[in-house]
Design a protein around this motif. Structure first.
Motif, mmCIF file in Angstrom:
data_model
loop_
_atom_site.group_PDB
_atom_site.id
_atom_site.type_symbol
_atom_site.label_atom_id
_atom_site.label_comp_id
_atom_site.label_asym_id
_atom_site.label_seq_id
_atom_site.Cartn_x
_atom_site.Cartn_y
_atom_site.Cartn_z
ATOM 1 N N ASN A 1 9.301 -35.424 13.486
ATOM 2 C CA ASN A 1 9.131 -34.022 13.857
ATOM 3 C C ASN A 1 7.655 -33.665 13.907
ATOM 4 O O ASN A 1 7.229 -32.590 13.510
ATOM 5 C CB ASN A 1 9.885 -33.121 12.872
ATOM 6 N N GLY A 2 6.893 -34.602 14.418
ATOM 7 C CA GLY A 2 5.479 -34.328 14.651
ATOM 8 C C GLY A 2 4.642 -34.277 13.389
ATOM 9 O O GLY A 2 5.155 -34.361 12.259
ATOM 10 N N THR A 3 3.351 -34.129 13.616
ATOM 11 C CA THR A 3 2.421 -34.052 12.495
ATOM 12 C C THR A 3 2.566 -32.721 11.776
ATOM 13 O O THR A 3 2.167 -32.574 10.620
ATOM 14 C CB THR A 3 0.985 -34.298 13.003
ATOM 15 N N SER A 4 3.159 -31.739 12.450
ATOM 16 C CA SER A 4 3.443 -30.469 11.773
ATOM 17 C C SER A 4 4.269 -30.746 10.524
ATOM 18 O O SER A 4 4.018 -30.181 9.452
ATOM 19 C CB SER A 4 4.234 -29.544 12.695
ATOM 20 N N ASN B 1 2.327 -33.199 7.890
ATOM 21 C CA ASN B 1 1.378 -32.473 7.033
ATOM 22 C C ASN B 1 2.092 -31.800 5.864
ATOM 23 O O ASN B 1 1.623 -31.832 4.729
ATOM 24 C CB ASN B 1 0.644 -31.405 7.862
ATOM 25 N N SER C 1 0.280 -25.777 10.594
ATOM 26 C CA SER C 1 1.198 -26.446 9.674
ATOM 27 C C SER C 1 0.615 -26.516 8.259
ATOM 28 O O SER C 1 1.347 -26.484 7.273
ATOM 29 C CB SER C 1 1.526 -27.856 10.168
ATOM 30 N N THR D 1 -9.718 -31.617 9.138
ATOM 31 C CA THR D 1 -9.206 -32.095 10.423
ATOM 32 C C THR D 1 -10.193 -33.073 11.043
ATOM 33 O O THR D 1 -11.340 -32.708 11.302
ATOM 34 C CB THR D 1 -9.019 -30.910 11.389
ATOM 35 N N PHE E 1 -9.862 -30.316 17.381
ATOM 36 C CA PHE E 1 -9.357 -30.176 18.746
ATOM 37 C C PHE E 1 -10.480 -30.397 19.755
ATOM 38 O O PHE E 1 -10.295 -30.975 20.821
ATOM 39 C CB PHE E 1 -8.803 -28.754 18.914
ATOM 40 N N ASP F 1 -6.311 -34.771 8.535
ATOM 41 C CA ASP F 1 -5.396 -34.510 9.636
ATOM 42 C C ASP F 1 -5.978 -35.193 10.873
ATOM 43 O O ASP F 1 -6.939 -34.722 11.472
ATOM 44 C CB ASP F 1 -5.270 -32.993 9.852
ATOM 45 N N ALA G 1 -4.314 -35.798 13.658
ATOM 46 C CA ALA G 1 -3.322 -35.597 14.720
ATOM 47 C C ALA G 1 -3.857 -36.115 16.057
ATOM 48 O O ALA G 1 -3.112 -36.678 16.858
ATOM 49 C CB ALA G 1 -2.965 -34.127 14.832
ATOM 50 N N TRP G 2 -5.162 -35.946 16.281
ATOM 51 C CA TRP G 2 -5.762 -36.330 17.570
ATOM 52 C C TRP G 2 -6.474 -37.671 17.512
ATOM 53 O O TRP G 2 -7.263 -37.980 18.405
ATOM 54 C CB TRP G 2 -6.754 -35.245 17.994
ATOM 55 N N HIS H 1 2.184 -39.519 19.216
ATOM 56 C CA HIS H 1 2.539 -39.095 20.575
ATOM 57 C C HIS H 1 1.394 -38.411 21.311
ATOM 58 O O HIS H 1 1.390 -38.362 22.529
ATOM 59 C CB HIS H 1 3.750 -38.156 20.526
HETATM 60 C C1 LIG Z 1 -5.101 -30.745 14.180
HETATM 61 C C2 LIG Z 1 -3.623 -30.723 14.411
HETATM 62 N N1 LIG Z 1 -2.798 -31.077 13.413
HETATM 63 C C3 LIG Z 1 -1.461 -31.095 13.567
HETATM 64 C C4 LIG Z 1 -0.879 -30.743 14.761
HETATM 65 C C5 LIG Z 1 0.609 -30.766 14.892
HETATM 66 O O1 LIG Z 1 1.012 -31.935 15.498
HETATM 67 P P1 LIG Z 1 2.447 -32.126 16.184
HETATM 68 O O2 LIG Z 1 2.367 -31.460 17.508
HETATM 69 O O3 LIG Z 1 2.591 -33.608 16.246
HETATM 70 O O4 LIG Z 1 3.457 -31.489 15.297
HETATM 71 C C6 LIG Z 1 -1.693 -30.373 15.849
HETATM 72 C C7 LIG Z 1 -1.095 -29.986 17.126
HETATM 73 O O5 LIG Z 1 -1.730 -29.606 18.067
HETATM 74 C C8 LIG Z 1 -3.101 -30.352 15.664
HETATM 75 O O6 LIG Z 1 -3.928 -29.986 16.643
#
Ligand SMILES: Cc1ncc(COP(=O)(O)O)c(C=O)c1O
Length: 937
Positions: free
Chosen positions: A382-385, A388, A411, A467, A471, A497, A499-500, A576
């Motif tokens: 379910n994503g990095t959301s 985390n 998140s 992070t 971004f 984090d 994520a990117w 992803h």
């Molecule tokens: C820095 C960061 N962490 C976590 C997330 C969440 O990731 P996910 O979309 O895989 O849930 C994002 C999503 O844009 C993000 O930019």
């Protein structure tokens, strides 16, 4: 037999531009020039000119081709000789075929015929050929040894004779004669999967590669002084730094047993002389097979073939509810049936359970840990959301203090609410002119940690959460951040984090700045006696524990005490977002020395809290094959991604019309000079190309990921939102995600192609032309309006507001009294707002008047404008005049948590009065005489 001729001249190879593009372009130019020459009279001027051009191209290709198995040095030299002998037809035919085979990659399954038979393949790759590549993937093995041409040919033949029909892969060899050549091949040849280092070889290459100097770290003299026999282990270490995924084998004439003991951590195996050819061949195949295996994907494929009856959930399993339907048959047509054949809710029959993996999912996660350099890896669907929240919940209990970048993903803020943490927000450096934030400086982190120490609450500070990369592409010096923080609080836990940043592991420049790689290095360094001695010297000069001078501690480069520091690092990655995985596929990577003793149980509970009992198998399989891909071709994909980004930057910086309206922000604009020790302003310079990126990434406190390209568009008079929707999307079908008032963010990724880069340049050029012609036709009044618009987008930008402070009602310390420190109980504020009578709505004007009248107005919600996408208010935070001014100046449509018709949801004064009865701060500080240290706005 003579040793291979070493050429005396030196040819400079640098990676200021793409060597791969140069190679491809050179073969095309060669074919064209040779074709034209064949039609020209030999005594004409054009013939002479083309001849010179061909000679120059051959001179460029000669060094490059010496690092690839195909066409290989021997064939290349033959081609050059045919040309010198004037046999143009033959040369052209050969060049054209080689070019074709390189372009369509058919050499990967035609390699066998090349030595002897040069009639070559058909021009277009057939179904059969691409099937051959799927059935038997091809790779190359680097052999480092000084050999004669005859010896090399004999070795190649021996390898070919070993091939068996049931081999899973086919490989060819590339032989290089020196230490430097081996490193160049490692950097250039993305077909390499393994490297066999023979006993003794010279250091220097006949070619020069500027980049090598940076990777050699000034070790040249040391290496040259070493006896040749010692160079193998050293080379092994260097190669594994550059491309740790490659399997390394050492073949030695010395005592193999002794050497194996010394270098067993770097080499897969050590062989004695030539005695074990067959073993070596099998070891190479097995090594590649280990990375190729995708256990969960394989199990799912296998499962989908088995006949089963479904008396369970999931009607879509085996496609049953679709294939028997009268109305949704087109679904199967669109997706194909395999997707549904692989859908099941079973966890047995060869499959596995994500909540308690013991089979292929366990092995898939172990393989991911190996690939990403972690001690443990967990998949998340379910994503990095979600990833985390799992990590935060596993490590933070109510009352623990977390230092967290306010500009982080939502998140984390919700994770703080769930865990009940005391949240201390850190401010990143602002980039007012682009309406965006950078990242949190080390000095700021140290300042806050030291302030907690003074207040006597350092023990409660549990975690730092940042992070990496942001971004907008700002990347931390992860190792230094952890080092300096651990010097102040040796048991601090870090959550990066990323994520990117999942792709970063697969490129040497990026890898150093990932959480896992930095954790591994810190562990290694803390165990090293040399580090211990350096620490003792440091501690004699500066005793961090006793030192009372915070300014001095902030200004000094701190070293952690290796006897006390624990390396506890977590990284969450949205696989992803930057690698091959279905949407929502993410990973949690862990390098925590205390995981077993302190966290495993809590982590398990947190994982159970957030993980579905029906995780999507296709997402899990994609994490598995996404990992396989990067372990085998990640380096190539990431390097190409960087090169495409650099090409984009270069085109926009040099084209007269593009540069008039557009400008990709450089590191000089995104990272203030005080954080750039290298003083490098831009990773691209017209004169030197992009060769200086490596230097900056090694030295600077913050680096810029050049594959995230922020385009400044203020000079067009078009704002970011309009540019994104009306121009890029509606007119040209180009998708982007993030904009600010005057910028739009483009990203290259591992799927970017040369054509897509060309298309983007074409589109930017069209937009520039449109702007140019529109402004040319403006009346005097329209021109004034346009200029005002440009000024508003380029100069009149509202300053970004810092975090203000939590209301006192949320600022209780560990003892329950009012804390001197700025952290707040965001969970208490979050749930206080659930009762309607605790809240009211105020318009921005009403808030301004209330503040002017002396009332502290406190937000009940998260308020997040898009862009820029970070919360300018969190529950429990007082609204400052700066924040209000920023909101009033914002011209974005989307502000979550704010309803223009009724305003901001804030706490009613009586609700705040009821929770404000907190005892004053107990004087718990370790140095009470200094009083309150932290500035609370
Ligand atoms: C820095 C960061 N962490 C976590 C997330 C969440 O990731 P996910 O979309 O895989 O849930 C994002 C999503 O844009 C993000 O930019």
């Amino acid at each position: 037999m003579a040793r291979r001729q070493r050429r005396s001249h030196e040819i400079s190879l640098n990676r200021g531009h793409s060597v791969w593009e140069m190679r491809a372009d050179s073969w095309i130019a060669l074919t064209d020039d040779l074709g034209r020459m064949a039609e020209l009279p030999r005594d004409g001027a054009e013939f002479a000119e083309r001849r010179e051009r061909v000679q120059a191209t051959l001179a460029i290709l000669r060094p490059i081709e010496s690092y690839w198995a195909f066409p290989g040095r021997k064939l290349f030299d033959e081609l050059a000789q045919w040309f010198e002998a004037g046999d143009l037809n033959r040369t052209q035919l050969a060049a054209r075929r080689i070019n074709r085979m390189l372009a369509n990659r058919s050499y990967r399954h035609q390699a066998l015929s090349l030595d002897s038979d040069f009639d070559g393949p058909s021009e277009i790759e057939t179904e059969e050929e691409s099937q051959a590549q799927i059935n038997k993937p091809y790779f190359e093995v680097l052999i480092v040894d000084e050999m004669t041409d005859e010896e090399e040919t004999a070795l190649r033949r021996r390898v070919q004779r070993k091939r068996r029909p049931d081999d899973a892969f086919v490989f060819d060899i590339v032989v290089v004669p020196s230490f430097e050549d081996a490193l160049i091949a490692t950097l250039f040849n993305f077909n390499l999967q393994a490297c066999v280092i023979r006993h003794g070889f010279p250091f220097r290459s006949e070619y020069q590669l500027d980049l090598l100097r940076k990777f050699l770290d000034g070790l040249e003299e040391d290496i040259e002084r070493q006896p040749e026999s010692e160079r193998g282990p050293l080379l092994g270490r260097k190669i594994s730094e550059l491309r740790p995924e490659l399997d390394l084998y050492l073949v030695t004439d010395l005592k193999a047993e002794e050497i194996a003991v010394r270098v067993g951590d770097v080499f897969e195996r050590v062989f004695f002389r030539e005695e074990d050819h067959t073993e070596l061949y099998m070891a190479i195949m097995k090594g590649v097979d280990q990375r190729y295996r995708a256990p969960f994907f394989a199990a799912l494929k296998e499962y989908s073939k088995q006949p089963t009856g479904v008396f369970h959930a999931l009607p879509i399993a085996r496609g049953k509810s679709i294939l028997n339907s009268n109305w949704i048959q087109d679904v199967a047509q669109f997706y194909g049936t395999n997707l549904f054949m692989a859908e099941t809710s079973a966890t047995s029959g060869g499959l596995d359970s994500l909540l308690d993996p013991v089979g292929p999912l366990k092995r898939a996660q172990e393989a991911a840990a190996r690939a990403f350099g972690a001690k443990r890896t967990f998949f998340a669907t379910n994503g990095t959301s979600t990833a985390n929240k799992i990590v935060v919940q596993a490590l933070v209990k109510p009352g623990d203090i977390v230092l967290i970048d306010r500009n982080c993903h939502k998140s984390h803020h919700y994770g703080m609410v769930l865990s009940g943490a005391q949240v201390a927000y850190l401010d990143s450096y602002p980039l007012d002119t682009c309406s965006m934030y950078g990242a949190v400086p080390i000095a700021e982190l140290k300042r806050v940690l030291l302030a907690y120490r003074r207040a006597g609450h350092l023990d409660s500070v549990k975690m730092v959460l940042l992070t990496n990369c942001t971004f907008d592409g700002i990347v931390y010096d992860v190792e230094r951040v952890m080092e300096e923080c651990l010097a102040i609080k040796p048991d601090l836990i870090f959550l990066w984090d990323e994520a990117w940043f999942a792709f970063a592991r697969f490129h040497p420049t990026y890898r150093r700045r990932t959480g896992m790689s930095a954790a591994a290095r810190l562990c290694e360094r803390f165990a090293d006696p040399d580090y211990g001695a350096a620490y003792d010297r440091f501690a004699r000069e500066l005793d961090v524990v006793e030192c009372d001078d915070d300014a001095k501690l902030i200004a000094s480069r701190l070293m952690p005490n290796p006897a006390k520091a624990r390396v506890r690092v977590y990284a969450t990655q949205s696989t992803h977002k930057t690698l091959t995985s279905l949407r929502q596929g993410s990973m949690i990577h862990i390098w925590d020395q205390d995981f077993r003793d302190k966290t495993e149980e809590a982590f398990h509970e947190a994982y159970m809290t957030h993980t579905s009992t029906s995780p999507n198998y296709q997402i899990l399989a994609s994490l598995d094959f996404g990992r396989r891909q990067v372990e085998l071709e990640g380096y190539e994909l990431v390097q190409r991604q960087i090169e495409f980004a650099m090409t984009l930057r270069e085109q926009v910086a040099t084209h007269p019309l593009l540069k008039k309206y557009f400008y990709f922000l450089n590191v000089g604009e995104l990272v203030p000079a005080s954080f750039r020790a290298s003083e490098i302003e831009s990773y691209y310079e017209p004169a030197t190309g992009w060769a200086n990126m490596e230097t900056a990434w090694r030295t600077d406190e913050f680096a810029l990921d050049p594959t995230r390209l922020t385009l400044f568009i203020g000079n067009t008079g078009i704002d970011g939102d309009t540019f994104k929707n009306r121009y890029l999307m509606d007119k040209y079908g180009i998708q982007i995600n993030k904009t600010s008032r005057n910028t739009v963010l483009f990203m290259t990724n591992i799927g970017t192609t040369r054509s897509s880069v060309a298309y983007l340049i074409e589109v930017l050029l069209k937009i520039a032309k449109e702007v140019e012609s529109n402004t040319a036709d403006l009346s005097a009044i329209e021109r004034r309006i346009h200029e005002k618009r440009v000024r508003s987008l380029t100069e009149e930008l509202p300053p970004l507001p810092d975090f203000s402070h939590f209301h006192v009602g949320f600022r209780h310390g560990p003892d329950g009294n009012l804390a001197e420190t700025p952290d707040g109980d965001i969970r208490k504020a979050f749930f206080l707002s659930y009762d309607e009578e605790n809240c009211e709505y105020l318009t921005l004007t009403e808030v301004r008047h209330a503040i002017a009248a002396g009332r502290e107005v406190v937000s009940a919600l998260f308020v997040i404008p898009y862009p820029p996408g970070f919360p300018i208010l969190v529950p429990g935070q007082a609204i400052s005049a700066d924040i209000l001014a920023f909101m009033e100046a914002l011209d974005v449509r989307e502000i979550h948590g704010y309803r223009p018709e009724i305003g901001l949801r804030v706490f009613a004064a009586r609700a705040l009065a009821a929770i404000s009865d907190v005892a004053p701060a107990a004087k718990t500080g370790r140095r009470p005489k200094d009083g309150v240290v932290l500035q609370i706005a």
